[in-house]
Design a protein around this motif. Structure first.
Motif, PDB file in Angstrom:
ATOM      1  N   GLY A 160      -0.449  -1.871   3.890  1.00 30.87           N
ATOM      2  CA  GLY A 160      -1.475  -2.808   4.321  1.00 30.87           C
ATOM      3  C   GLY A 160      -0.963  -4.231   4.362  1.00 30.87           C
ATOM      4  N   ALA A 161      -1.873  -5.183   4.261  1.00 29.13           N
ATOM      5  CA  ALA A 161      -1.542  -6.582   4.502  1.00 29.13           C
ATOM      6  C   ALA A 161      -0.794  -7.251   3.365  1.00 29.13           C
ATOM      7  CB  ALA A 161      -2.821  -7.373   4.800  1.00 29.13           C
ATOM      8  N   ALA A 199       1.980  -5.919   2.373  1.00 26.47           N
ATOM      9  CA  ALA A 199       3.368  -5.579   2.687  1.00 26.47           C
ATOM     10  C   ALA A 199       4.023  -6.723   3.454  1.00 26.47           C
ATOM     11  CB  ALA A 199       3.431  -4.298   3.518  1.00 26.47           C
ATOM     12  N   GLU A 200       5.350  -6.704   3.518  1.00 22.76           N
ATOM     13  CA  GLU A 200       6.066  -7.774   4.217  1.00 22.76           C
ATOM     14  C   GLU A 200       5.790  -7.742   5.711  1.00 22.76           C
ATOM     15  OE1 GLU A 200      10.665  -9.355   4.688  1.00 22.76           O
ATOM     16  OE2 GLU A 200      10.074  -8.199   2.942  1.00 22.76           O
ATOM     17  N   TYR A 201       5.616  -6.538   6.257  1.00 22.81           N
ATOM     18  CA  TYR A 201       5.274  -6.382   7.661  1.00 22.81           C
ATOM     19  C   TYR A 201       4.055  -5.478   7.787  1.00 22.81           C
ATOM     20  CZ  TYR A 201       9.898  -8.201   8.905  1.00 22.81           C
ATOM     21  OH  TYR A 201      11.006  -8.977   9.051  1.00 22.81           O
ATOM     22  N   VAL A 202       3.233  -5.762   8.782  1.00 16.66           N
ATOM     23  CA  VAL A 202       2.146  -4.867   9.166  1.00 16.66           C
ATOM     24  C   VAL A 202       2.431  -4.409  10.586  1.00 16.66           C
ATOM     25  CG1 VAL A 202      -0.293  -4.674   9.697  1.00 16.66           C
ATOM     26  CG2 VAL A 202       0.415  -5.902   7.659  1.00 16.66           C
ATOM     27  N   CYS A 203       2.492  -3.109  10.794  1.00 16.01           N
ATOM     28  CA  CYS A 203       2.826  -2.553  12.097  1.00 16.01           C
ATOM     29  C   CYS A 203       1.634  -1.776  12.639  1.00 16.01           C
ATOM     30  CB  CYS A 203       4.046  -1.637  11.973  1.00 16.01           C
ATOM     31  SG  CYS A 203       4.659  -1.032  13.574  1.00 16.01           S
ATOM     32  N   ILE A 204       1.117  -2.214  13.786  1.00 11.41           N
ATOM     33  CA  ILE A 204      -0.023  -1.553  14.414  1.00 11.41           C
ATOM     34  C   ILE A 204       0.220  -1.445  15.918  1.00 11.41           C
ATOM     35  CG2 ILE A 204      -1.691  -2.353  12.686  1.00 11.41           C
ATOM     36  CD1 ILE A 204      -2.577  -4.512  14.641  1.00 11.41           C
ATOM     37  N   PRO A 205      -0.445  -0.496  16.596  1.00 11.39           N
ATOM     38  CA  PRO A 205      -0.314  -0.412  18.057  1.00 11.39           C
ATOM     39  C   PRO A 205      -0.804  -1.701  18.714  1.00 11.39           C
ATOM     40  CG  PRO A 205      -1.338   1.572  17.175  1.00 11.39           C
ATOM     41  CD  PRO A 205      -1.295   0.584  16.049  1.00 11.39           C
ATOM     42  N   SER A 263       2.425  -6.043  -3.920  1.00  7.79           N
ATOM     43  CA  SER A 263       2.715  -4.731  -3.339  1.00  7.79           C
ATOM     44  C   SER A 263       2.205  -3.619  -4.237  1.00  7.79           C
ATOM     45  CB  SER A 263       4.224  -4.576  -3.116  1.00  7.79           C
ATOM     46  OG  SER A 263       4.676  -5.528  -2.181  1.00  7.79           O
ATOM     47  N   LYS A 264       2.370  -3.792  -5.543  1.00  7.33           N
ATOM     48  CA  LYS A 264       1.890  -2.780  -6.477  1.00  7.33           C
ATOM     49  C   LYS A 264       0.369  -2.690  -6.430  1.00  7.33           C
ATOM     50  CE  LYS A 264       5.787  -3.196  -9.672  1.00  7.33           C
ATOM     51  NZ  LYS A 264       6.222  -3.613 -11.030  1.00  7.33           N
ATOM     52  N   HIS A 265      -0.288  -3.861  -6.340  1.00  3.92           N
ATOM     53  CA  HIS A 265      -1.739  -3.851  -6.233  1.00  3.92           C
ATOM     54  C   HIS A 265      -2.180  -3.127  -4.970  1.00  3.92           C
ATOM     55  CE1 HIS A 265      -3.858  -6.123  -9.354  1.00  3.92           C
ATOM     56  NE2 HIS A 265      -2.727  -6.796  -9.516  1.00  3.92           N
ATOM     57  N   ALA A 266      -1.492  -3.404  -3.856  1.00  9.12           N
ATOM     58  CA  ALA A 266      -1.881  -2.807  -2.580  1.00  9.12           C
ATOM     59  C   ALA A 266      -1.749  -1.299  -2.618  1.00  9.12           C
ATOM     60  CB  ALA A 266      -1.026  -3.384  -1.451  1.00  9.12           C
ATOM     61  N   SER A 267      -0.678  -0.798  -3.247  1.00  7.63           N
ATOM     62  CA  SER A 267      -0.437   0.639  -3.234  1.00  7.63           C
ATOM     63  C   SER A 267      -1.327   1.377  -4.217  1.00  7.63           C
ATOM     64  CB  SER A 267       1.028   0.921  -3.578  1.00  7.63           C
ATOM     65  OG  SER A 267       1.329   0.456  -4.874  1.00  7.63           O
ATOM     66  N   GLY A 268      -1.775   0.715  -5.278  1.00  2.00           N
ATOM     67  CA  GLY A 268      -2.558   1.405  -6.286  1.00  2.00           C
ATOM     68  C   GLY A 268      -4.035   1.111  -6.254  1.00  2.00           C
ATOM     69  N   MET A 269      -4.448   0.257  -5.325  1.00  2.67           N
ATOM     70  CA  MET A 269      -5.785  -0.281  -5.385  1.00  2.67           C
ATOM     71  C   MET A 269      -6.875   0.726  -5.073  1.00  2.67           C
ATOM     72  SD  MET A 269      -6.751  -3.122  -6.323  1.00  2.67           S
ATOM     73  CE  MET A 269      -8.450  -3.552  -6.597  1.00  2.67           C
ATOM     74  N   LEU A 301      -8.553  -4.098   1.956  1.00  2.95           N
ATOM     75  CA  LEU A 301      -7.103  -4.134   2.014  1.00  2.95           C
ATOM     76  C   LEU A 301      -6.577  -3.582   3.332  1.00  2.95           C
ATOM     77  CD1 LEU A 301      -6.157  -3.025  -1.585  1.00  2.95           C
ATOM     78  CD2 LEU A 301      -6.110  -5.297  -0.611  1.00  2.95           C
ATOM     79  N   ALA A 302      -7.438  -2.889   4.074  1.00  2.00           N
ATOM     80  CA  ALA A 302      -6.974  -2.299   5.327  1.00  2.00           C
ATOM     81  C   ALA A 302      -6.893  -3.359   6.421  1.00  2.00           C
ATOM     82  CB  ALA A 302      -7.897  -1.166   5.754  1.00  2.00           C
ATOM     83  N   LEU A 303      -5.852  -4.204   6.322  1.00  2.00           N
ATOM     84  CA  LEU A 303      -5.589  -5.219   7.341  1.00  2.00           C
ATOM     85  C   LEU A 303      -6.739  -6.198   7.487  1.00  2.00           C
ATOM     86  CD1 LEU A 303      -3.411  -6.066   9.309  1.00  2.00           C
ATOM     87  CD2 LEU A 303      -4.580  -4.795  11.084  1.00  2.00           C
ATOM     88  N   GLN A 304      -7.125  -6.821   6.398  1.00  2.14           N
ATOM     89  CA  GLN A 304      -8.229  -7.767   6.457  1.00  2.14           C
ATOM     90  C   GLN A 304      -7.755  -9.081   7.046  1.00  2.14           C
ATOM     91  OE1 GLN A 304     -11.598  -7.368   4.713  1.00  2.14           O
ATOM     92  NE2 GLN A 304     -11.432  -8.950   3.215  1.00  2.14           N
ATOM     93  N   GLY A 305      -8.011  -9.258   8.320  1.00  4.24           N
ATOM     94  CA  GLY A 305      -7.730 -10.532   8.951  1.00  4.24           C
ATOM     95  C   GLY A 305      -6.275 -10.935   8.962  1.00  4.24           C
TER      96      GLY A 305
END
Length: 337
Positions: free
Chosen positions: A36-37, A39-45, A274-280, A293-297
């Motif tokens: 998610g956001a 991370a260092e990069y967010v990759c989306i279509p 990153s740890k918060h994002a993966s375990g949240m 956390l799912a790509l908020q803005g």
């Protein structure tokens, strides 16, 4: 400047082919099924990239993901001149108050047991914010001039008790949008639903058109700034999570616009995020849903995948949005808890 729809859909199923990507059975969510956001990069279509009007308030755009949930839920049914009941005064329920009033509802009543968030709902224009632990909803309905019951219900809490109360106060032929997810199965009185002729509609994610509606409502005067209660620099993210978990908050904005050198502290903050994002997402769902956390803005002011954003949309099927970690602070992003 861009944001992005965080539900990655297959593009091949019947729902995708008919424009109903919110119902794609093969959906993968940014921040849930992939990084998610934080991370260092967010990759989306590229098709998920949303161009944002540069005139819109950066802080408000940062929670367009949640705003989209509220928009999808509130605008599922006609609201002009209608009486609306919202159960659950989390940030999304509070945002829905503003949407309903903006869209022409006659009365908007919201219920919860959290006085802090009920007060936020009042600031967003609720005609009545009812603490169901202390007040009688039917008495409030009488005070608000409701005779037959509510025309439209927005269930935002995931509480079985809240949904059952909503069913009991809907007028015959009323319509209910269901956004809140429960902790487990919820038993309902089907005889009541059938006898009243109620319409129940499940809501998931956002329609792509909701992104346009959100921008247009804000441009048209819908003020969502009262929903923002806390602002922190991203290195103080733990304070942000603490505010969110306290229940005494609306939207919590982390500011990524101030450049910070990649010192030991900067690395530590990034790694901890990153740890918060993966375990949240193992935490209580109510808190996480508001956390978005799912790509908020996720917004970039420079380039997407090395192209101007309009060029990226035309020339590539995948757009990589670089997140504003300390070493890439020039992108100047916000994103919210």
């Amino acid at each position: 400047r861009v944001s992005g729809e965080g539900h990655i859909t297959c593009g091949h199923c019947r729902n995708c082919h008919t424009g109903n990507i919110q119902w794609c059975k093969n959906t993968h969510s940014v921040g849930v099924d992939r990084d998610g956001a934080f991370a260092e990069y967010v990759c989306i279509p590229a098709s998920n990239v949303i161009i944002i009007d540069p005139q819109l308030d950066e802080d408000v755009v940062s929670f367009f993901d949640a705003f989209g949930n509220a928009t999808h839920t509130a605008l599922m049914f006609n609201l002009v001149g209608e009486d609306v009941l919202i159960t659950g005064a989390g940030p999304i329920g509070v945002i829905a108050v503003g949407i309903c009033k903006y869209a022409g509802a006659r009365r908007v009543v919201i219920t919860d047991m959290n006085e802090y968030r009920l007060d936020l709902a009042r600031k967003m224009g609720a005609d009545a914010a009812v603490n169901i632990g202390k007040e009688n909803l039917e008495e409030v309905m009488h005070q608000q001039g409701l005779v037959e019951g509510f025309d439209v219900g927005l269930e935002m809490s995931g509480s079985g008790a809240a949904l059952k109360q909503m069913l009991s106060v809907m007028r015959n032929g009323g319509k209910i949008s269901l956004l809140g997810l429960g902790n487990g199965p919820i038993s309902l009185d089907m005889n009541l639903i059938i006898g009243k002729g109620l319409t129940l509609q499940g809501i998931y994610g956002r329609k792509m058109d909701n992104w346009h509606q959100m921008s247009y409502m804000v441009q048209g005067g819908l003020d969502l700034t009262p929903v923002i209660t806390h602002r922190f620099h991203y290195t103080d993210f733990e304070k942000g999570f603490a505010a969110m978990h306290s229940g005494n908050s609306g939207k919590v904005v982390l500011d990524w616009t101030t450049s910070v050198s990649m010192t030991h502290t900067g690395h530590r903050a990034r790694d901890a995020l990153s740890k918060h994002a993966s375990g949240m997402f193992v935490a209580e769902r109510g808190a996480i849903y508001d956390c978005d956390l799912a790509l908020q803005g996720v917004k970039a002011t420079a380039h997407v995948a090395g192209f101007d954003i309009s060029e990226a949309a035309r020339s590539t099927s995948v757009a990589c949005v670089r997140a504003a970690t300390p070493r890439y602070a020039r992108l100047g992003e916000h994103f919210t808890l």
